[in-house]
Enzyme design. Structure first.
Site, PDB file in Angstrom:
ATOM      1  N   TYR A 144       0.838  -1.078   0.024  1.00 14.82           N
ATOM      2  CA  TYR A 144       0.092   0.024  -0.163  1.00 14.82           C
ATOM      3  C   TYR A 144       0.956   1.259  -0.024  1.00 14.82           C
ATOM      4  CZ  TYR A 144      -2.937   3.697   1.882  1.00 14.82           C
ATOM      5  OH  TYR A 144      -3.316   5.122   1.997  1.00 14.82           O
ATOM      6  N   ILE A 211      -7.592  -4.697  21.629  1.00 18.11           N
ATOM      7  CA  ILE A 211      -6.221  -3.817  21.722  1.00 18.11           C
ATOM      8  C   ILE A 211      -4.870  -4.895  21.267  1.00 18.11           C
ATOM      9  CG2 ILE A 211      -4.749  -2.656  23.304  1.00 18.11           C
ATOM     10  CD1 ILE A 211      -6.970  -1.850  25.076  1.00 18.11           C
TER      11      ILE A 211
END
Length: 332
Positions: A144, A211
């Site tokens: 990306y 998390i």
């Protein structure tokens, strides 16, 4: 400044739709192009010309540019999932890099000479110094980031060959929030961004919030990132568009210049909603640096940009408002 004829590519996506809204409300003639792979037609006002079109359709884009006498292209159309880019790099290079090349080829043929490019902080990779300035060496760590970096190189080379062409590339950090009137917001499938995933856990759309990593060398052990409100991000694009001149080769970071940890975002969302959010802890994800935040001094000094939503509670409040009023997103 007089109104302009603006083509917004990826205009039905999260960031593109907010650009369309702001540009339209300023009185510009806005034309929207999106292949609707991940965009939403409902995010675009019905009154605007809309083309369901892929970036690879060079000749069709050239016709659109000519038919609407386009002055400037604001280019948001891209795939943006880092993990997906690692698994399917060819799709990212085809869409993000080759797609931009096709768009620039159409612009060249139609003699459109102004370009605002949605770039990314992912072009920096994992820089050793923070805050990150535009002069830091770019060394992407995933397809990306490379796919966007390559477009920056193409733009530099093309600009040097065409003195009348001018571009500005805006490298964003983490974008959050929704429009102040809650008319448009963030609706991805799958959703990978932190703020909406915390909100989904708070509203019961997800069972819990996860998390990834609580042992980072940060004050609370979780990753720290720079979050810029979507409306501040778009105001920077509009300032960049109005300042663009022949031969410009500009690069600007977009962030608020400080970081918030995952736990700080979680706590702020709980405070905003007045509710405890079910949370579990997991191991770190590979490639997640402990701390990334921007220096946006350059764009503030050169263009007078000033982010208005620097309190994370403000960003979260607009996102919460959007998700509460659109429990099924755009529903398409």
């Amino acid at each position: 400044m007089d109104s302009m004829n603006i083509l917004v590519t990826g205009g039905a996506g999260y960031i593109g739709s907010h650009a369309v809204k702001a540009l339209y409300e300023e009185g510009n003639q806005v034309v929207v192009l999106d292949n609707l792979f991940r965009g939403h037609r409902k995010s675009i006002p019905d009154a605007l010309p809309f083309y369901q079109c892929d970036l690879a359709e060079t000749e069709r884009i050239q016709s659109i540019l000519l038919d609407h006498s386009i002055d400037v292209v604001m280019h948001f159309a891209a795939l943006t999932y880092v993990g997906e880019s690692v698994q399917q790099p060819l799709i990212y290079y085809r869409n993000n890099t080759a797609g931009a090349l096709s768009l620039l080829t159409a612009m060249d043929a139609a003699k459109v000479k102004r370009f605002i490019f949605s770039s990314t902080a992912a072009t920096y990779g994992e820089p050793e110094e923070v805050p990150i300035r535009e002069t830091v060496q770019q060394q992407p760590i995933n397809p990306y980031g490379w796919s966007k970096w390559m477009v920056e190189r193409i733009l530099l080379d093309y600009c040097r060959s065409n003195p009348q062409f001018g571009f500005t590339a805006l490298r964003y950090f983490n974008v959050a929030g929704a429009s102040s009137d809650a008319s448009i917001g963030e609706d991805h499938d799958p959703e990978t961004h932190l703020v909406p995933n915390i909100i989904f856990a708070a509203l019961g759309k997800n069972d819990q919030f996860k998390i990834f990593g609580t042992d980072y060398p940060t004050p609370d052990g979780t990753c720290i990132r720079d979050y810029v409100h979507i409306e501040d991000l778009i105001s920077a694009h509009i300032l960049a568009m109005k300042a663009l001149k022949d031969g410009d080769q500009k690069f600007y970071n977009l962030g608020i210049g400080r970081g918030y940890s995952v736990r700080e975002i979680l706590n702020a969302t709980e405070e905003t909603l007045g509710a405890k959010i079910p949370t579990i802890q997991d191991v770190r994800r590979s490639g997640d640096p402990a701390m990334l935040y921007a220096s946006s001094e350059k764009i503030q000094k050169e263009l007078g940009w000033k982010p208005l939503h620097t309190d994370v509670h403000d960003m979260i409040q607009t996102a919460v408002q959007w998700h509460k009023t659109h429990p099924n997103g755009y529903g398409d």
